[in-house]
Scaffold this active site. Structure first.
Site, PDB file in Angstrom:
ATOM      1  N   GLU A   1     -39.232  16.721  10.931  1.00 17.88           N
ATOM      2  CA  GLU A   1     -38.018  16.006  11.339  1.00 17.88           C
ATOM      3  C   GLU A   1     -38.264  15.509  12.757  1.00 17.88           C
ATOM      4  O   GLU A   1     -38.097  16.240  13.724  1.00 17.88           O
ATOM      5  CB  GLU A   1     -36.798  16.938  11.310  1.00 17.88           C
ATOM      6  CG  GLU A   1     -35.521  16.163  11.565  1.00 17.88           C
ATOM      7  CD  GLU A   1     -34.395  16.963  12.207  1.00 17.88           C
ATOM      8  OE1 GLU A   1     -33.266  16.491  12.182  1.00 17.88           O
ATOM      9  OE2 GLU A   1     -34.658  18.060  12.757  1.00 17.88           O
TER      10      GLU A   1
ATOM     11  N   ASP B   1     -37.950  21.664  11.259  1.00 21.67           N
ATOM     12  CA  ASP B   1     -36.720  21.255  11.932  1.00 21.67           C
ATOM     13  C   ASP B   1     -36.989  20.871  13.384  1.00 21.67           C
ATOM     14  O   ASP B   1     -37.764  21.544  14.076  1.00 21.67           O
ATOM     15  CB  ASP B   1     -35.726  22.429  11.890  1.00 21.67           C
ATOM     16  CG  ASP B   1     -34.378  22.043  12.450  1.00 21.67           C
ATOM     17  OD1 ASP B   1     -33.715  21.196  11.836  1.00 21.67           O
ATOM     18  OD2 ASP B   1     -33.994  22.568  13.512  1.00 21.67           O
TER      19      ASP B   1
HETATM   20  C1  GLC Z   1     -31.831  19.484  12.760  1.00 23.19           C
HETATM   21  C2  GLC Z   1     -31.007  19.790  11.522  1.00 23.19           C
HETATM   22  C3  GLC Z   1     -29.577  19.945  11.943  1.00 23.19           C
HETATM   23  C4  GLC Z   1     -29.483  21.089  12.936  1.00 23.19           C
HETATM   24  C5  GLC Z   1     -30.415  20.870  14.122  1.00 23.19           C
HETATM   25  C6  GLC Z   1     -30.584  22.119  14.937  1.00 23.19           C
HETATM   26  O1  GLC Z   1     -31.502  18.262  13.309  1.00 23.19           O
HETATM   27  O2  GLC Z   1     -31.189  18.811  10.554  1.00 23.19           O
HETATM   28  O3  GLC Z   1     -28.725  20.167  10.850  1.00 23.19           O
HETATM   29  O4  GLC Z   1     -28.164  21.199  13.405  1.00 23.19           O
HETATM   30  O5  GLC Z   1     -31.711  20.510  13.697  1.00 23.19           O
HETATM   31  O6  GLC Z   1     -31.333  23.061  14.223  1.00 23.19           O
END
Ligand code: GLC
Length: 512
Positions: free
Chosen positions: A246, A199
Site C-alpha cells: 500500500e 499496510d
Molecule cells: C492503511 C489502511 C487503513 C489504516 C491505516 C493505518 O491506510 O488501509 O485502513 O487506517 O493504514 O494502519
C-alpha cells in the site's frame, strides 16, 4: 494456476468485520466467510485479500494489531484461519493477508513492556520515545488521522504515532523489529498464505531526531527499500507467494522504485482509484501506469475500505477521490453514479494486469452517508474534531438476502444497513440478469476465458472515448462523452444496453 498467478489475478477484498457473521453477534467472522466461500467461487475471483484479522482493540478497525500471530477472538481461532486457507485453496482461491509493519497496538506485549520499563530502557528503543521540548511534543509532526503525532505518557516521555495514539510506530532502525517481521511473514507463509498486503508501506522509515534534509521526514525514505529487499528474499524461498504494497505516492517514478525486481511484486494503483470520471484523465493514468511499471504487472483498483464507494463518488459533480476531502454529503445522483460505476468496472476488468474488487463493489453498493454520529467507529471522526466523518460509510455489512436488515448478514450489524438495500442483496441480484452482480460474474468469466495476457493497443475514437484492443483480440470501448458513438463488432458484454451498434454516454462494451 502458474507460479506468477498474481500477475493477472482478480482479487476480492474481504473486510472481515462486515462480510458475513457466522455466530450472530453482529460482527463478521471466519465462520461467516467460510460459509460464503461459494459466493466468491461463483463470482469467479482468483484470490481474496483479508483486512487484518488479528487480536486487536479495534481502535482503527484492526489496523492496531496486538498480536501478529493469532486471530481476533470475535473472528474465530487460528485453527479456523487454517481451515479457511485450506478450503479456499480447494476452491482454487488464493489467500492474501494484511501485515501492518509501521505500527502496532498500544495493547501489544512489546508496547506494554516499553511503557512499564521506563525511559532509556531497551524495551522503549523498539518505538520512538522522546522527551518533549518545553511543555510540548518533540516536534511538530501531525498524525495522518488529525492532531499531533505524539502522545505523552505519565513519566513525561512522548511516543510517535503517525496514525491514532493507540497505534505506536515501530522504530525500524532496531534489529528486533526487522527480525520479528521476517518471523511474522514466515509464520503466515508456513500456514499456506499466498501473499502479503503491506499496510502503509512507504512510511516505515523515519528519524524524528534527524536534521531536516529536504526530504519528507517519514514518507518514502530510502531505508524502506532495504526492508522490502529482505522481505522479498524471504518470500522467494517459498513458491508462488507475492507481496503487494500500500504505497500512496503521487510521483510515479518514486512509486516504481518499490517494484524493482528484488522488492515488491506489485503495488496498488491509487492514481487510477483517485482519477475523475473523464477520458483524458483516465487515459493519462493508464499510460503512466505502463510507463513506470517496468516488468511489474499493473493493478487496477476502483475502491477499498478507506475510500468513498464509486457509485456515490461517480454521481457527484467532482468525481475524483482525495483523502484530504472525501466529499461526504456532497450532492450525488445515484442513477448516474451507478451507470458510471458499471462502466468503470468493465474498464478495470479489461485492462492488462491484476484487478482488486472491494466487497460490495460487485453489488453496486453506495456509500452510506447518513450513519448516525453515535455509531461512527473510525478514529478519523474523533481525531478530526468531528469535521471528517471518516470511512465507516464504505464498511457497512453486506446485504445477503431477505427484505429487511440484517439482510442475512447474521446478528444486528455493527454498523446499520439502509433498508433500501433490500433491492441490492446477493439473493435479489442473483435473480436479475441485469444486476451489477450479474455484470461482475459475466465480466470475470469472460476476462478469464477470453482476455488473456498481453498488452493493449489504443484505438482513436476521439478524446472522450477510451478504446483499446487486447492482444487476444477483445476490444473495450468506454464512452465518457456526451454524444453516443457507433461501433461495429460482436458484443460480448456491455454495462448498459447498446441498441443498434450505438454506444451511449457513460457506457462500456466488450467486443470481438
Ligand atoms: C492503511 C489502511 C487503513 C489504516 C491505516 C493505518 O491506510 O488501509 O485502513 O487506517 O493504514 O494502519
Amino acid at each position: 494456476m502458474p507460479e506468477t498467478w498474481w500477475r493477472g489475478a482478480a482479487i476480492y477484498q474481504v473486510y472481515p468485520r462486515s462480510f458475513a457473521d457466522g455466530n450472530g453477534d453482529g460482527v463478521g467472522d471466519l465462520a461467516g466467510l467460510r460459509a460464503r466461500l461459494g459466493h466468491l467461487a461463483d463470482l469467479g475471483i482468483d484470490a481474496i485479500w483479508l483486512n487484518p484479522w488479528y487480536p486487536s482493540p479495534l481502535a482503527d478497525g484492526g489496523y492496531d494489531v496486538a498480536d501478529y500471530r493469532d486471530i481476533h477472538p470475535s473472528f474465530g481461532t487460528l485453527a479456523e484461519a487454517e481451515a479457511l486457507i485450506a478450503e479456499a485453496h480447494e476452491r482454487g482461491i488464493r489467500v492474501i493477508v494484511d501485515v501492518v509493519p509501521n505500527h502496532t497496538s498500544d495493547q501489544s506485549a512489546w508496547f506494554k513492556a516499553a511503557l512499564a520499563a521506563g525511559p532509556g530502557s531497551p524495551e522503549r528503543a523498539r518505538f520512538w520515545f522522546r522527551p518533549g521540548v518545553g511543555e510540548g511534543p518533540p516536534n511538530d509532526w501531525q498524525s495522518i488521522f488529525g492532531g499531533p503525532a505524539w502522545t505523552q505518557v505519565p513519566d513525561g516521555e512522548w511516543y510517535l504515532h503517525l496514525f491514532a495514539p493507540e497505534q505506536p510506530d515501530f522504530n525500524w532502525t532496531h534489529p528486533d523489529v526487522h527480525a520479528d517481521f521476517l518471523d511474522v511473514l514466515r509464520f503466515w507463509f508456513d500456514r499456506g498464505v499466498d501473499g502479503i498486503r503491506i499496510d502503509s508501506a512507504a512510511v516505515l522509515v523515519k528519524d524524528p531526531d534527524a536534521a531536516p534534509d529536504g526530504l519528507d521526514p517519514y514518507t518514502d525514505r530510502d531505508g524502506c527499500h532495504d526492508i522490502y529487499r529482505a522481505w522479498r528474499a524471504l518470500t522467494d524461498t517459498y513458491e508462488g507467494r507475492m507481496l503487494i504494497g500500500e504505497v500512496w505516492l503521487p510521483d510515479a517514478e518514486r512509486l516504481a522504485r518499490y517494484l524493482r525486481p528484488d522488492e515488491l511484486h506489485t503495488v496498488f494503483n491509487f492514481p487510477f482509484l483517485g482519477a475523475p470520471w473523464n477520458a483524458p484523465s483516465l487515459r493519462a493514468v493508464i499510460d503512466d501506469t505502463f510507463a513506470t511499471l517496468g516488468d511489474a504487472p499493473a493493478t487496477w483498483v476502483l475502491s477499498n475500505h478507506d475510500v468513498t464507494r464509486p457509485v456515490t463518488r461517480y454521481g457527484r459533480e467532482d468525481t475524483s477521490f482525495d483523502h484530504a476531502d472525501r466529499g461526504h454529503g456532497r450532492p450525488t445522483d445515484p442513477a448516474l453514479g451507478l451507470r458510471r460505476a458499471r462502466a468503470a468496472a468493465l474498464l478495470a476488468l479489461a485492462l492488462p494486469g491484476s484487478v482488486y474488487v472491494y466487497q460490495g463493489e460487485e453489488l453496486g453498493l453506495p456509500e452510506v452517508e447518513d450513519l448516525p454520529d453515535e455509531v461512527l467507529d473510525d478514529p478519523i471522526w474523533t481525531r478530526s474534531g468531528h469535521t471528517d466523518r471518516g470511512r465507516d460509510g464504505c464498511r457497512v455489512p453486506l446485504p445477503w438476502s431477505g427484505d429487511a436488515p440484517p439482510f442475512g448478514f447474521g446478528g444486528t450489524p455493527w454498523l446499520p444497513q439502509p433498508p433500501e438495500w433490500k433491492n441490492l442483496t446477493v439473493e435479489a441480484q442473483r435473480a436479475d440478469p441485469d444486476s451489477v452482480l450479474a455484470l461482475y460474474r459475466t465480466a470475470l468469466r469472460l476476462r478469464r476465458e477470453l482476455l488473456g495476457d498481453g498488452t493493449l493497443t489504443w484505438l482513436d475514437l476521439g478524446e472522450d472515448v477510451l478504446a483499446f484492443t487486447r492482444e487476444s483480440g477483445v476490444t473495450c470501448l468506454v464512452n465518457l462523452g456526451s454524444e453516443a458513438i457507433p461501433f461495429t463488432g460482436e458484443v460480448l458484454l456491455s454495462s448498459a444496453p447498446v441498441p443498434d451498434g450505438v454506444l451511449p454516454q457513460d457506457t462500456a462494451v466488450w467486443l470481438r
